[in-house]
Design a protein around this motif. Structure first.
Motif, PDB file in Angstrom:
ATOM      1  N   VAL A  16      29.819  72.790  -2.470  1.00  0.00           N
ATOM      2  CA  VAL A  16      30.294  72.089  -3.653  1.00  0.00           C
ATOM      3  C   VAL A  16      30.703  73.094  -4.737  1.00  0.00           C
ATOM      4  O   VAL A  16      29.928  73.996  -5.063  1.00  0.00           O
ATOM      5  CB  VAL A  16      29.203  71.147  -4.209  1.00  0.00           C
ATOM      6  CG1 VAL A  16      29.650  70.523  -5.525  1.00  0.00           C
ATOM      7  CG2 VAL A  16      28.886  70.065  -3.181  1.00  0.00           C
ATOM      8  N   ASN A  17      31.896  72.951  -5.250  1.00  0.00           N
ATOM      9  CA  ASN A  17      32.347  73.813  -6.345  1.00  0.00           C
ATOM     10  C   ASN A  17      31.786  73.266  -7.652  1.00  0.00           C
ATOM     11  O   ASN A  17      32.148  72.182  -8.094  1.00  0.00           O
ATOM     12  CB  ASN A  17      33.877  73.838  -6.391  1.00  0.00           C
ATOM     13  CG  ASN A  17      34.395  74.894  -7.361  1.00  0.00           C
ATOM     14  OD1 ASN A  17      33.699  75.309  -8.279  1.00  0.00           O
ATOM     15  ND2 ASN A  17      35.628  75.326  -7.138  1.00  0.00           N
ATOM     16  N   ARG A  18      30.911  74.006  -8.262  1.00  0.00           N
ATOM     17  CA  ARG A  18      30.218  73.528  -9.460  1.00  0.00           C
ATOM     18  C   ARG A  18      30.952  73.889 -10.743  1.00  0.00           C
ATOM     19  O   ARG A  18      30.480  73.568 -11.837  1.00  0.00           O
ATOM     20  CB  ARG A  18      28.802  74.107  -9.507  1.00  0.00           C
ATOM     21  CG  ARG A  18      27.926  73.706  -8.331  1.00  0.00           C
ATOM     22  CD  ARG A  18      26.543  74.331  -8.450  1.00  0.00           C
ATOM     23  NE  ARG A  18      25.698  73.962  -7.327  1.00  0.00           N
ATOM     24  CZ  ARG A  18      25.635  74.633  -6.181  1.00  0.00           C
ATOM     25  NH1 ARG A  18      26.403  75.697  -6.014  1.00  0.00           N
ATOM     26  NH2 ARG A  18      24.842  74.241  -5.206  1.00  0.00           N
ATOM     27  N   GLN A  19      32.042  74.569 -10.643  1.00  0.00           N
ATOM     28  CA  GLN A  19      32.772  74.989 -11.834  1.00  0.00           C
ATOM     29  C   GLN A  19      33.785  73.924 -12.255  1.00  0.00           C
ATOM     30  O   GLN A  19      34.323  73.196 -11.418  1.00  0.00           O
ATOM     31  CB  GLN A  19      33.512  76.304 -11.558  1.00  0.00           C
ATOM     32  CG  GLN A  19      32.587  77.459 -11.199  1.00  0.00           C
ATOM     33  CD  GLN A  19      31.569  77.723 -12.283  1.00  0.00           C
ATOM     34  OE1 GLN A  19      31.896  77.754 -13.466  1.00  0.00           O
ATOM     35  NE2 GLN A  19      30.324  77.909 -11.883  1.00  0.00           N
ATOM     36  N   PRO A  20      34.072  73.819 -13.579  1.00  0.00           N
ATOM     37  CA  PRO A  20      35.143  72.908 -14.009  1.00  0.00           C
ATOM     38  C   PRO A  20      36.496  73.408 -13.529  1.00  0.00           C
ATOM     39  O   PRO A  20      36.621  74.534 -13.027  1.00  0.00           O
ATOM     40  CB  PRO A  20      35.036  72.950 -15.545  1.00  0.00           C
ATOM     41  CG  PRO A  20      34.363  74.237 -15.857  1.00  0.00           C
ATOM     42  CD  PRO A  20      33.435  74.514 -14.710  1.00  0.00           C
ATOM     43  N   ALA A  21      37.522  72.580 -13.686  1.00  0.00           N
ATOM     44  CA  ALA A  21      38.869  72.971 -13.280  1.00  0.00           C
ATOM     45  C   ALA A  21      39.289  74.237 -14.017  1.00  0.00           C
ATOM     46  O   ALA A  21      38.837  74.513 -15.135  1.00  0.00           O
ATOM     47  CB  ALA A  21      39.847  71.831 -13.589  1.00  0.00           C
ATOM     48  N   ARG A  22      40.160  75.027 -13.377  1.00  0.00           N
ATOM     49  CA  ARG A  22      40.616  76.283 -13.969  1.00  0.00           C
ATOM     50  C   ARG A  22      41.227  76.012 -15.349  1.00  0.00           C
ATOM     51  O   ARG A  22      42.168  75.236 -15.498  1.00  0.00           O
ATOM     52  CB  ARG A  22      41.661  76.936 -13.061  1.00  0.00           C
ATOM     53  CG  ARG A  22      42.075  78.350 -13.507  1.00  0.00           C
ATOM     54  CD  ARG A  22      43.211  78.864 -12.632  1.00  0.00           C
ATOM     55  NE  ARG A  22      42.817  78.940 -11.233  1.00  0.00           N
ATOM     56  CZ  ARG A  22      42.235  79.993 -10.676  1.00  0.00           C
ATOM     57  NH1 ARG A  22      41.966  81.053 -11.409  1.00  0.00           N
ATOM     58  NH2 ARG A  22      41.934  79.982  -9.386  1.00  0.00           N
TER      59      ARG A  22
END
Length: 464
Positions: A16-22
């Motif tokens: 799971v990518n836990r970062q917000p959108a670029r």
């Protein structure tokens, strides 16, 4: 139609990518509070001038968002629907559309203010990036000429007086005129005007040198780059370049606002080659710039956009509009970097904790007494505190120990004590300040009462 279906093949937590959108980011609670506080200061000024709030939609048709071709479709975040829709990159075009449709029958001038997020996309090193910003601004519809331009600048200067700028911020109001810039460019070869417009408006000497200009045209363009600064001197120099009516418009505007700017502590600067990013402006344009920790920071931009109004109301040849918008998060960053206290940072707040767990009801009653007095009060759970109770029962005598963080908070702490006494609750005031919560807990260990209150933030001696 299946609205919900439980999946057995959910991604593992490692996938799971836990970062917000670029380009996107989370705003932390204090940042949210500070943004709201800044917007409240702006709203106070808007309302004082008779402006009413309008809330246009975040999603609009692309032909509205493109603002009659003034906004490149490549910056728009498009929505995947059957209709051609996107997220707004700014709010002026949406207000202009509403003014010419649902608000068309209202008498002019219309005075409207707004607040909301705007979205843009950009390519950075081959990667798509999303920008989301909070804007707050006003639009004045149906006030042509000096009266409208003067009101717009006067309101912007009033917001500068309302906001807690520091002298080191050196707020500067940059003024220009789109029609004047167009007139100055008209003396250059037609095929070079687009490149010159970009180079001059960006103050880009390298791009200017790269243009295929004659020696005379190059020298003239370089002279234009140097025509900026103190308004009277610039106006005198402009008389050698052009006799355009825009010069007289700027002169009249400066006569109207110069003293008001001095009183607001805002420096005025005239730049005939200044243009905002979006090109729907066709009259006076402005930008408020402040000195940040590392560079100059633009915090507000605006100007006159009669042509955009006429795009949405093609039968109204007299349609006129002008406005500005603040970039709230840039403004917040500027003020925070200087250590300016915003929002609740100077508000009185009471932290309440209790022991043992069965004294929760008493702690809740403490909270209620403060809330009724419109004082912020927050509950610290019992398990957060090192419990040193007497046989798990409330001790006889005082039930609440009140502590405070600073000598100037003592008067506010006395008000807390009085609230409890009014409710016939026995209370004790700790005799000296406790600068930190740990210090307050240490005092509590010496007086193991059922409830502890620690008051913080009353730096001005105010009584909650």
């Amino acid at each position: 139609m299946i609205l919900w279906q439980e999946r057995s093949d959910l991604q593992s937590s490692e996938e799971v990518n836990r970062q917000p959108a670029r380009g996107a980011r989370d705003l932390l609670p204090q940042d949210v509070e500070d943004n709201r506080w800044i917007c409240a200061q702006l709203h106070y000024v808007y309302r004082r001038w008779g402006y009413k709030e309008l809330a246009p939609p975040t999603i609009e048709r692309l032909d509205t968002l493109e603002a009659a071709g003034a906004i490149d479709e490549n910056v728009l975040l498009k929505v995947a629907t059957r209709d051609a829709l996107g997220l707004r990159p700014e709010i002026t075009a949406s207000v202009a559309r509403a003014a010419c449709t649902r608000l068309a029958g209202l008498p002019r001038p219309l005075r409207l203010w707004y607040e909301g997020n705007v979205f843009q996309r950009e390519d950075v090193g081959g990667h798509e990036r999303v920008q989301e910003e909070l804007q707050s601004g006003i639009e004045l519809i149906g006030a042509p000429g000096l009266a409208g331009d003067g009101e717009l600048v006067a309101i912007l200067l009033d917001t500068c007086r309302q906001l807690p700028f520091h002298p080191e911020h050196r707020p500067t109001l940059l003024l220009g005129h789109s029609a004047l810039f167009a007139t100055l460019l008209a003396d250059f070869p037609t095929h070079q005007q687009a490149g010159l417009r970009q180079a001059l408006s960006r103050y880009d000497m390298l791009q200017l040198r790269s243009l295929d200009l004659s020696d005379a045209d190059r020298q003239r363009a370089q002279r234009l780059l140097r025509v900026r600064g103190e308004p009277e001197a610039v106006l005198d120099t402009l008389s050698d370049f052009s006799k355009a009516a825009a010069v007289d418009e700027l002169r009249a505007l400066l006569e109207l606002i110069t003293e008001r700017a001095r009183q607001a502590g805002v420096r005025l600067q005239l730049d005939p080659t200044f243009l905002p990013t979006f090109t729907f402006y066709d009259g006076v344009v402005l930008r408020l710039i402040c000195k940040g920790a590392h560079a100059l920071t633009p915090v507000a931009t605006g100007g006159r956009y009669n042509r955009l109004l006429r795009h949405f109301a093609p039968g109204d040849r007299d349609a006129s509009g002008t406005g500005f918008s603040f970039k709230v998060e840039r403004l917040r960053g500027l003020l925070q970097d200087h250590g300016t206290a915003l929002s609740g940072q100077t508000d009185v707040q009471v932290l309440v904790t209790y022991r043992p767990p069965d004294n929760l009801g008493g702690a809740m009653a403490c909270l209620e007494r403060h809330h009724r007095a419109l004082v912020k009060a927050e509950l610290l759970p019992s398990h957060k505190v090192e419990e040193e109770t007497t046989q798990g029962h409330a001790s006889p005598g005082p039930q609440v120990l009140v502590t405070y963080d600073h000598p100037m908070s003592r008067e506010a702490a006395m008000a807390c004590v009085q609230r409890h006494r009014t409710a016939q609750v026995e209370v004790e005031l700790w005799p000296q300040p406790c600068p930190t919560l740990d210090a307050a807990l240490a005092a509590w260990r010496q007086r193991p009462l059922p409830c502890l209150e620690w008051l913080t933030g009353a730096r001005d001696g105010s009584v909650p």
